[in-house]
Write a protein that holds these residues in place. Structure first.
Motif, PDB file in Angstrom:
ATOM      1  N   GLU A   1     -22.428   0.998  -2.802  1.00 44.32           N
ATOM      2  CA  GLU A   1     -21.881   0.020  -3.750  1.00 44.32           C
ATOM      3  C   GLU A   1     -20.400   0.255  -4.003  1.00 44.32           C
ATOM      4  N   GLU A   2     -19.981   1.517  -3.977  1.00 45.11           N
ATOM      5  CA  GLU A   2     -18.564   1.827  -4.230  1.00 45.11           C
ATOM      6  C   GLU A   2     -17.679   1.492  -3.045  1.00 45.11           C
ATOM      7  N   LEU A   3     -18.271   1.426  -1.851  1.00 48.86           N
ATOM      8  CA  LEU A   3     -17.481   1.093  -0.663  1.00 48.86           C
ATOM      9  C   LEU A   3     -17.310  -0.408  -0.476  1.00 48.86           C
ATOM     10  N   LYS A   4     -18.225  -1.191  -1.022  1.00 49.59           N
ATOM     11  CA  LYS A   4     -18.173  -2.641  -0.815  1.00 49.59           C
ATOM     12  C   LYS A   4     -16.866  -3.268  -1.329  1.00 49.59           C
ATOM     13  N   PRO A   5     -16.425  -2.978  -2.552  1.00 46.30           N
ATOM     14  CA  PRO A   5     -15.150  -3.575  -2.992  1.00 46.30           C
ATOM     15  C   PRO A   5     -13.978  -3.179  -2.110  1.00 46.30           C
ATOM     16  N   LYS A   6     -14.025  -1.984  -1.559  1.00 46.93           N
ATOM     17  CA  LYS A   6     -12.936  -1.537  -0.681  1.00 46.93           C
ATOM     18  C   LYS A   6     -12.924  -2.356   0.612  1.00 46.93           C
ATOM     19  N   ALA A   7     -14.113  -2.605   1.164  1.00 46.36           N
ATOM     20  CA  ALA A   7     -14.183  -3.409   2.383  1.00 46.36           C
ATOM     21  C   ALA A   7     -13.727  -4.838   2.112  1.00 46.36           C
ATOM     22  N   ARG A   8     -14.139  -5.353   0.959  1.00 42.94           N
ATOM     23  CA  ARG A   8     -13.753  -6.729   0.612  1.00 42.94           C
ATOM     24  C   ARG A   8     -12.244  -6.832   0.405  1.00 42.94           C
ATOM     25  N   ALA A   9     -11.678  -5.826  -0.263  1.00 37.48           N
ATOM     26  CA  ALA A   9     -10.223  -5.827  -0.496  1.00 37.48           C
ATOM     27  C   ALA A   9      -9.453  -5.698   0.810  1.00 37.48           C
ATOM     28  N   ALA A  10     -10.072  -5.053   1.798  1.00 38.49           N
ATOM     29  CA  ALA A  10      -9.423  -4.886   3.104  1.00 38.49           C
ATOM     30  C   ALA A  10      -9.582  -6.114   3.992  1.00 38.49           C
ATOM     31  N   GLY A  11     -10.270  -7.156   3.480  1.00 40.11           N
ATOM     32  CA  GLY A  11     -10.483  -8.369   4.268  1.00 40.11           C
ATOM     33  C   GLY A  11     -11.553  -8.210   5.323  1.00 40.11           C
ATOM     34  N   LEU A  12     -12.459  -7.261   5.124  1.00 37.89           N
ATOM     35  CA  LEU A  12     -13.521  -6.987   6.095  1.00 37.89           C
ATOM     36  C   LEU A  12     -14.861  -7.324   5.460  1.00 37.89           C
ATOM     37  N   TRP A  13     -15.064  -8.587   5.161  1.00 31.56           N
ATOM     38  CA  TRP A  13     -16.216  -9.038   4.380  1.00 31.56           C
ATOM     39  C   TRP A  13     -16.781 -10.311   5.006  1.00 31.56           C
ATOM     40  N   ASN A  14     -18.112 -10.368   5.154  1.00 30.43           N
ATOM     41  CA  ASN A  14     -18.774 -11.541   5.734  1.00 30.43           C
ATOM     42  C   ASN A  14     -18.189 -11.901   7.102  1.00 30.43           C
ATOM     43  N   LEU A  15     -17.925 -10.889   7.903  1.00 31.26           N
ATOM     44  CA  LEU A  15     -17.303 -11.115   9.208  1.00 31.26           C
ATOM     45  C   LEU A  15     -18.214 -11.856  10.178  1.00 31.26           C
ATOM     46  N   PHE A  16     -19.521 -11.809   9.930  1.00 21.62           N
ATOM     47  CA  PHE A  16     -20.499 -12.371  10.871  1.00 21.62           C
ATOM     48  C   PHE A  16     -20.530 -13.891  10.866  1.00 21.62           C
TER      49      PHE A  16
END
Length: 408
Positions: free
Chosen positions: A52-67
């Protein structure tokens, strides 16, 4: 077919790989510690904070819902562009969730993007895209051979402004997860229809609907996959609004085919990522251990297995990328043979490579000190999840034989 990745894909590969190196791999020990702590505290089915703590970091990095190929919701990537990213994520079994790219949510979100009404999208797709909830897909049944989906017996019966659902489903991945709020359920609305592929429909069922009950959690080779897991569910006179039906009565198979094609690309590429990591473990172990007076890496049988593993992984990757490319240029239906081929080839390849890696590790290879046993359990399961090898081989053979049959 172009073999070079596009500049956009290469950029995303570098960014996903960098995120994995900086955040995901270093978090693996914490992941296992948290699992152990939750188990000891009797809170096994609790979402893991490390993820859960890594998800905001991935989203902030623009690496979200890539599929998602639809740029309105995701990164706007084609199958062939997302595939190498899935491979990178697949090296750590739980990493895809960090990027909101994990099954079965990916397939369910694709279904909602393509087939849901605006109201259904507002209620269920938006929170899934935001990673606020999770979902499950209820199709397989314990009392019939669900490899032939026309065997499904669960009923979806119209009653005024509602549908009434009855049946038993199992291997509903993600169902036991406390974050799972919605099920996509496949059952029969017209069992008497002479066209067996128009008897089924799909409908949205909130998990907290009266009559929905989790019977048990199903382990895989002893792994319960908590806090996500695989559940057996009973549906006893479950009533949901008629507006929860997806697309229309009798269109369940149409939805299923639209859902499964991209999902099989994702599964196969994640397996290739696991196989690559297994090969890495195998090489490291072989180079560092001595048996009978020399390094295991100097044993010709080990060298042969390492060479064969490299060949098999690269063959499988090219086969999957070709299937993804054909889906992009010709559509899922035109690529059905290629999709079936990768679904057979990738899990068999991964099982073999992981098995060789376990063998090099000796008894340690089947322990939890290394991820290889868990990798193997996942790879072996995928030889029948999303359709067993036999079904896909039959389809491949029928397509191959089509040109040799005498005209009817």
């Amino acid at each position: 077919m172009e073999f070079a990745y596009s500049p956009k894909t290469q950029d995303l590969q570098q960014r996903v790989a960098a995120f994995m190196a900086e955040h995901v791999y270093p978090a693996e020990p914490q992941y296992h510690k948290e699992i152990e702590a939750n188990t000891a505290a009797g809170k096994r089915w609790t979402p893991l904070q490390v993820i859960e703590e890594l998800k905001p970091k991935a989203r902030a990095a623009g690496l979200w819902n890539l599929f998602l190929p639809e740029s309105e919701y995701g990164a706007g990537l084609k199958n062939s562009e997302y595939a190498p990213l899935a491979e990178i994520m697949g090296a750590v079994p739980w990493a895809s969730e960090v990027f909101n790219c994990s099954a079965p949510d990916t397939g369910n979100m694709e279904v909602l993007v393509r087939y849901a009404t605006p109201s259904q999208k507002k209620q269920w797709l938006e929170p899934l895209l935001a990673g606020e909830i999770r979902s499950a897909f209820a199709m397989t049944e314990p009392d019939v051979a669900s490899s032939d989906a026309t065997n499904i017996e669960a009923s979806i019966r119209r009653d005024g402004d509602h549908y009434v659902i009855n049946g038993r489903k199992w291997w509903t991945t993600g169902g036991p997860d406390p974050r799972c709020k919605i099920l996509i359920f496949m059952g029969k609305t017209d069992a008497a229809n002479p066209d067996r592929h128009k008897q089924q429909s799909m409908i949205l069922i909130p998990v907290d609907t009266p009559g929905v009950s989790l019977v048990r959690v199903l382990p895989v080779f002893g792994y319960d996959d908590a806090p996500h897991g695989h559940g057996e569910f009973d549906f006893d006179n479950v009533r949901v609004p008629a507006a929860n039906l997806l697309l229309g009565e009798g269109r369940g198979f149409e939805i299923a085919q639209g859902r499964l094609g991209p999902g099989r690309i994702h599964h196969c590429m994640r397996l290739i990522g696991q196989a690559e990591r297994a090969l890495d473990y195998m090489c490291r172990r072989a180079a560092s251990r001595v048996a009978f007076g020399r390094a295991i890496a100097d044993q010709t049988v080990t060298q042969e297995r390492i060479a064969n593993a490299r060949i098999a992984i690269d063959q499988a990757r090219l086969l999957v990328l070709h299937a993804a490319w054909k889906m992009d240029v010709a559509g899922n239906k035109a690529a059905k043979k290629e999709i079936a081929m990768i679904k057979v080839a990738a899990p068999i390849m991964a099982c073999q490579v992981i098995d060789w890696a376990m063998q090099v590790h000796g008894a340690a290879g089947v322990s939890d000190d290394f991820p290889l046993a868990f990798f193997y359990a996942q790879a072996r399961t995928l030889r029948f999840a999303d359709g067993p090898d036999e079904v896909h081989r039959n389809q491949i053979a029928k397509i191959e034989l089509a040109g040799y049959r005498p005209p009817k």
